[in-house]
Write a protein that holds these residues in place. Structure first.
Motif, PDB file in Angstrom:
ATOM      1  N   SER A   3       0.815  -1.219   0.000  1.00  0.00           N
ATOM      2  CA  SER A   3       0.000   0.000   0.000  1.00  0.00           C
ATOM      3  C   SER A   3       0.842   1.260   0.000  1.00  0.00           C
ATOM      4  O   SER A   3       1.807   1.373   0.739  1.00  0.00           O
ATOM      5  CB  SER A   3      -0.920   0.000   1.213  1.00  0.00           C
ATOM      6  OG  SER A   3      -1.486   1.275   1.366  1.00  0.00           O
ATOM      7  N   ARG A   4       0.425   2.224  -0.827  1.00  0.00           N
ATOM      8  CA  ARG A   4       1.135   3.497  -0.911  1.00  0.00           C
ATOM      9  C   ARG A   4       0.624   4.498   0.109  1.00  0.00           C
ATOM     10  O   ARG A   4       1.199   5.549   0.288  1.00  0.00           O
ATOM     11  CB  ARG A   4       0.932   4.101  -2.310  1.00  0.00           C
ATOM     12  CG  ARG A   4       1.525   3.273  -3.401  1.00  0.00           C
ATOM     13  CD  ARG A   4       0.902   3.628  -4.735  1.00  0.00           C
ATOM     14  NE  ARG A   4      -0.433   3.050  -4.871  1.00  0.00           N
ATOM     15  CZ  ARG A   4      -1.092   3.016  -6.011  1.00  0.00           C
ATOM     16  NH1 ARG A   4      -0.574   3.542  -7.099  1.00  0.00           N
ATOM     17  NH2 ARG A   4      -2.292   2.473  -6.088  1.00  0.00           N
ATOM     18  N   PHE A   5      -0.489   4.189   0.769  1.00  0.00           N
ATOM     19  CA  PHE A   5      -1.159   5.227   1.545  1.00  0.00           C
ATOM     20  C   PHE A   5      -1.046   5.103   3.054  1.00  0.00           C
ATOM     21  O   PHE A   5      -1.483   5.978   3.778  1.00  0.00           O
ATOM     22  CB  PHE A   5      -2.639   5.291   1.173  1.00  0.00           C
ATOM     23  CG  PHE A   5      -2.843   5.687  -0.262  1.00  0.00           C
ATOM     24  CD1 PHE A   5      -2.389   6.906  -0.717  1.00  0.00           C
ATOM     25  CD2 PHE A   5      -3.463   4.838  -1.149  1.00  0.00           C
ATOM     26  CE1 PHE A   5      -2.560   7.287  -2.038  1.00  0.00           C
ATOM     27  CE2 PHE A   5      -3.642   5.210  -2.469  1.00  0.00           C
ATOM     28  CZ  PHE A   5      -3.190   6.432  -2.919  1.00  0.00           C
ATOM     29  N   TYR A  29       2.845   9.252  -1.397  1.00  0.00           N
ATOM     30  CA  TYR A  29       2.359   9.119  -2.753  1.00  0.00           C
ATOM     31  C   TYR A  29       1.157  10.021  -2.934  1.00  0.00           C
ATOM     32  O   TYR A  29       0.260  10.043  -2.114  1.00  0.00           O
ATOM     33  CB  TYR A  29       1.966   7.651  -2.979  1.00  0.00           C
ATOM     34  CG  TYR A  29       1.515   7.319  -4.371  1.00  0.00           C
ATOM     35  CD1 TYR A  29       2.453   7.147  -5.384  1.00  0.00           C
ATOM     36  CD2 TYR A  29       0.171   7.181  -4.671  1.00  0.00           C
ATOM     37  CE1 TYR A  29       2.040   6.840  -6.670  1.00  0.00           C
ATOM     38  CE2 TYR A  29      -0.236   6.874  -5.951  1.00  0.00           C
ATOM     39  CZ  TYR A  29       0.700   6.703  -6.947  1.00  0.00           C
ATOM     40  OH  TYR A  29       0.289   6.403  -8.209  1.00  0.00           O
ATOM     41  N   ARG A  30       1.140  10.797  -3.980  1.00  0.00           N
ATOM     42  CA  ARG A  30       0.035  11.707  -4.229  1.00  0.00           C
ATOM     43  C   ARG A  30      -0.659  11.390  -5.540  1.00  0.00           C
ATOM     44  O   ARG A  30       0.000  11.017  -6.499  1.00  0.00           O
ATOM     45  CB  ARG A  30       0.548  13.154  -4.299  1.00  0.00           C
ATOM     46  CG  ARG A  30       0.866  13.740  -2.957  1.00  0.00           C
ATOM     47  CD  ARG A  30       1.955  14.786  -3.129  1.00  0.00           C
ATOM     48  NE  ARG A  30       2.535  15.154  -1.846  1.00  0.00           N
ATOM     49  CZ  ARG A  30       2.104  16.164  -1.136  1.00  0.00           C
ATOM     50  NH1 ARG A  30       1.116  16.889  -1.561  1.00  0.00           N
ATOM     51  NH2 ARG A  30       2.676  16.450   0.016  1.00  0.00           N
ATOM     52  N   ALA A  37      -8.385  10.286  -6.658  1.00  0.00           N
ATOM     53  CA  ALA A  37      -8.444  10.049  -5.213  1.00  0.00           C
ATOM     54  C   ALA A  37      -9.869   9.737  -4.783  1.00  0.00           C
ATOM     55  O   ALA A  37     -10.110   8.846  -3.960  1.00  0.00           O
ATOM     56  CB  ALA A  37      -7.910  11.274  -4.467  1.00  0.00           C
ATOM     57  N   THR A  72      -6.295   0.190   2.392  1.00  0.00           N
ATOM     58  CA  THR A  72      -6.058   1.612   2.145  1.00  0.00           C
ATOM     59  C   THR A  72      -5.720   1.875   0.688  1.00  0.00           C
ATOM     60  O   THR A  72      -5.877   2.966   0.191  1.00  0.00           O
ATOM     61  CB  THR A  72      -4.895   2.135   3.015  1.00  0.00           C
ATOM     62  OG1 THR A  72      -3.730   1.363   2.712  1.00  0.00           O
ATOM     63  CG2 THR A  72      -5.214   2.013   4.481  1.00  0.00           C
ATOM     64  N   ASP A  73      -5.280   0.832  -0.026  1.00  0.00           N
ATOM     65  CA  ASP A  73      -4.858   1.047  -1.405  1.00  0.00           C
ATOM     66  C   ASP A  73      -5.301  -0.122  -2.271  1.00  0.00           C
ATOM     67  O   ASP A  73      -4.573  -1.081  -2.486  1.00  0.00           O
ATOM     68  CB  ASP A  73      -3.332   1.194  -1.446  1.00  0.00           C
ATOM     69  CG  ASP A  73      -2.857   1.656  -2.815  1.00  0.00           C
ATOM     70  OD1 ASP A  73      -3.703   1.805  -3.713  1.00  0.00           O
ATOM     71  OD2 ASP A  73      -1.643   1.857  -2.966  1.00  0.00           O
TER      72      ASP A  73
END
Lengths: 115, 246
Positions: free
Chosen positions: B119-121, B127-128, B134, B153-154
């Motif tokens: 997960s990036r978040f 990570y944007r 989004a 989350t991702d």
């Protein structure tokens, strides 16, 4: 049915039947589509040849403006056909994907054999 | 539980579409970080030198005759990995977005799960994404949570690891349309596999363009929502032309 409507229907029928017969003669259609389109051509020809048929059927169903019956039948038929084509297309795409995978794996096996 | 025999075979599956530019650096870095892993590049109908570059780097390259999309490429990768007896595999990006140093985190989590999502978040991620993306991702997260009772989350991360039973399932049943990662998560959960999420850091991509156009995203978003609501999952593909054994 008015004379104009009848003329229009007749012209449409002639064009449709000519195109259908051409496709059938070239043998580019699968048998089931050949039969399907020949039937369509036949129905169009009958309706064009016996103009009172449509009027009679429309009266029977209580439809005031007779060409509506023709449009109704045509739209219903085309809707079913479009659904059938969606189904066929999905199936064909699935098979094409499977074949592409198969090809990639066969290439792999070939590469392996050649070292 | 994976430590049977003398060695666990691990493979990287890299879907690549016209990535000849960024691929050499990615493969070189993998060879340094995880030299004992099999590297499978699925050349997804590239028109550049992707396949040559992959073979030159010593990777196994599967060349598709035309572009099938990431989902189609991954399904082929899973099939090859399963057929060649791989015990566990992970998906890795050809554009340099994924950091090889994070692979160990994913594989460690695989010891007590069938599938791991990087997960990036979560906290360690940085990570944007754009606003519409989004929003779509937020909604998908919520839907997946409603369906599975599990919090992710991702849901669309493509940095994932899988154990062999999942490889087998995905070899025939991997979703082949765009947004495959969300759909694959749903398929795995529906099949009763345990899926966990671990935080990973990711980089900016070095090559290629982000594969998102808003309209396309919207269409596929609706498609995945329908899939979630329909609740039937995917049926087994009847079109396997060849048996699973090599």
């Amino acid at each position: 049915m008015t004379g104009t409507t009848h003329a229009l229907l007749a012209a449409l029928t002639v064009v449709a039947v000519v195109m259908i017969l051409r496709l059938v003669r070239l043998q580019v259609l699968k048998a089931k589509y050949t039969i399907l389109w020949l039937t369509v051509g036949l129905v169009l020809a009958i309706v064009a040849a016996v103009p009172n048929l449509l009027d009679w059927a429309a009266d029977l169903l209580g439809i005031w403006y007779q060409p509506t019956l023709f449009l109704l039948l045509a739209i219903g038929f085309l809707l079913l056909l479009a659904m059938h084509f969606s189904y066929e297309l999905s199936r064909v795409e699935k098979r094409v994907r499977a074949l592409a995978e198969e090809l990639a794996l066969l290439r792999r096996d070939l590469d392996d054999e050649q070292g | 539980m994976l430590r049977y025999g003398d060695r666990v075979r691990t493979a990287a599956i890299i879907p690549a579409f016209n990535e000849a530019e960024s691929l050499p650096a990615v493969l070189a870095e993998l060879a340094l970080t995880v030299p004992d892993h099999d590297v499978i590049v699925v050349d997804d109908g590239s028109t550049d030198a992707t396949a040559e570059v992959a073979r030159a780097a010593g990777a196994t390259c599967l060349s598709l005759p035309f572009n099938l999309g990431i989902g189609g490429a991954m399904r082929l990768g899973f099939r090859h990995a399963f057929e060649s007896g791989v015990d566990r595999a992970y998906q890795f990006d050809a554009d340099g977005q994924h950091d090889p140093s994070q692979i160990a985190h994913l594989l460690a989590a695989l010891d007590h799960a069938d599938m791991v999502v990087g997960s990036r978040f979560t906290d360690s991620g940085d990570y944007r994404v754009g606003r519409s993306r989004a929003l779509a991702m937020g909604l998908l997260r919520w839907m997946v949570r409603l369906m599975s009772g599990q919090r992710f989350t991702d849901t669309s991360s493509g940095f994932r690891a899988f154990r062999r039973p999942v490889l087998e399932a995905f070899a025939t049943d991997y979703p082949v349309e765009y947004m495959d990662s969300v759909e694959a998560l749903i398929v795995a959960l529906r099949r009763g596999f345990t899926v966990v999420e671990v935080p990973v850091t990711m980089r900016e991509r070095t090559g290629g363009v982000p594969s998102n156009r808003n309209l396309r995203l919207a269409y596929h978003f609706v498609r995945v929502l329908i899939l979630l609501v329909a609740g039937t999952g995917r049926r087994r593909s009847p079109s396997s032309l060849r048996s699973a054994a090599p």
